[in-house]
Design an enzyme around this catalytic site. Structure first.
Site: not given
Length: 430
Positions: A273, A281, A290, A315
């Site tokens: 993770d 983000n 991304d 993620e």
């Protein structure tokens, strides 16, 4: 990361095998009755079945590629059948052959490079209008000025380039060269199985046309193979859409579920993770998020020890090690964790973003660029008495992942580990 990182030989392999198989069969002096009958009806079947498949999924470009190939096949097949039956060519054979040699690669390249960017009906009408316009002008000129058109097509414009092995009219070769360049650039900009099939298909046309009358089966076999290449590439892409994650290029959740059903009695599963991904983000934007996922995926793809990485969702990533024990896998997991930790992602100030590439290159190494570290946490579990099924092993690895998060992130923790996870090479955390 290089824009050519997505280029894969696997994109070309199915089409290349079909193309080489077509060349081999076309060179045979006599085909068996079964194959002769098959290749007589296969172009029509591929047009109907492949065209229906394309229409259902809104793939107008491939519909018109198949239609263009079939029209060329139909016109030339009429001439070839007459030549086989009588041993002589028809009076209009030379004109039709030269027109096909010029227009077939032209329309094929045009439709192959014509991206699908508008409304389905509008795009189809536009493509049909182009085909009808070319067809109407060509038929009109051929009927009214057949001798003048034939002379214009067959005239030698570049005597220095004339050779006996160049069986097509000279105008056809620049069209082929330009088409090959355009389709090659298209593939390099967007590596896809379909773009690879289109490129090889144009090469197949370049081989087929000069051999249309010299090899008895060249037209039927190669027309069928090129159309089959396009349909197979569509199926290949449909498989990738279902089983491969588009953003990262890793196999997706469905591919993972199928792999879990084929594991043996000994295996290890790790869950990874991205640390603080939501905060990262929200701070830097989804485009940069991304990039982070692609970065992590590119490193996980390099995992050693027989492991394979999958995009689990969001993620989260999954790594599967069939036939391995926990002790065998941990060094490889630690190696990829360190590789991600030591990688620095370059960010540029979006408010001061330069207006052109030259200014961007000048600022890239200056204050306008900043480095951001990305780290991941991992939880790992192996099949045992307490977790005998893949779902139970994934659940155990997930629990170990939560333990790694609680232990400070940027570390690896195995299921059942009592002590806090130890980072072999601590680095900065996000």
């Amino acid at each position: 990361m290089s824009r050519f990182a997505a280029v894969r030989f696997s994109h070309f392999l199915p089409s290349l095998l079909l193309l080489l198989g077509g060349v081999f069969l076309a060179r045979l002096a006599v085909l068996s009755e079964f194959f002769a009958s098959l290749f007589n009806v296969l172009p029509t079947l591929l047009l109907l079945l492949g065209g229906a498949f394309c229409l259902v999924y809104g793939r107008q470009r491939e519909v018109f590629l198949l239609l263009t190939l079939y029209l060329g096949y139909f016109l030339l097949d009429t001439q070839v059948d007459h030549f086989r039956a009588t041993g002589q060519v028809r009076t209009d054979a030379a004109l039709i052959f030269h027109l096909c040699s010029l227009l077939l690669p032209l329309l094929y390249s045009l439709y192959a490079a014509w991206q699908e960017r508008t409304h389905l009906l509008q795009d189809m009408v536009a493509r049909a209008a182009v085909l009808l316009a070319f067809g109407a002008v060509t038929v009109g000129l051929a009927q009214r000025f057949p001798e003048a058109l034939l002379h214009w097509l067959s005239r030698v414009r570049w005597p220095a380039l004339q050779a006996d092995w160049l069986a097509l009219v000279q105008l056809a070769y620049p069209v082929f060269v330009l088409g090959l360049i355009v389709l090659l650039v298209q593939y390099l900009r967007a590596p896809r199985p379909l773009h690879a099939a289109q490129l090889l298909g144009l090469g197949g046309l370049l081989w087929m046309l000069p051999n249309t009358f010299t090899l008895p089966n060249a037209l039927n076999v190669m027309s069928s193979q090129i159309m089959l290449m396009l349909v197979a590439a569509l199926a290949h892409e449909a498989y990738q859409m279902a089983f491969r994650d588009e953003l990262t290029g890793l196999p997706g959740r469905r591919a993972l579920n199928e792999r879990l059903q084929r594991l043996g009695r000994i295996y290890v599963i790790a869950m990874a993770d991205v640390d603080h991904f939501k905060k990262f983000n929200d701070t830097h934007g989804h485009d940069v998020g991304d990039q982070v996922l692609r970065l992590v995926a590119s490193q996980l793809r390099k995992i050693g020890g027989g492991g394979k990485a999958y995009r689990y969702g969001g993620e989260e990533f999954t790594l599967v090690f069939p036939g391995k024990t926990l002790e065998e896998c941990l060094p490889h997991l630690e190696q990829v964790r360190q590789a991600i930790e030591h990688y620095r992602l370059q960010l540029r100030d979006q408010q001061q973003r330069p207006q052109d590439d030259k200014q961007g290159r000048q600022r890239r190494a200056g204050k306008a660029a900043s480095q951001v570290a990305v780290t991941i946490s991992m939880g790992v579990a192996e099949r045992g008495a307490e977790q005998a099924s893949p779902d139970e092993v994934i659940k155990a690895a997930d629990q170990a992942l939560y333990s790694a998060k609680s232990a400070g992130r940027n570390c690896i923790r195995s299921h059942g580990q009592r002590r806090g996870a130890v980072k072999l090479s601590p680095g900065t955390r996000q």
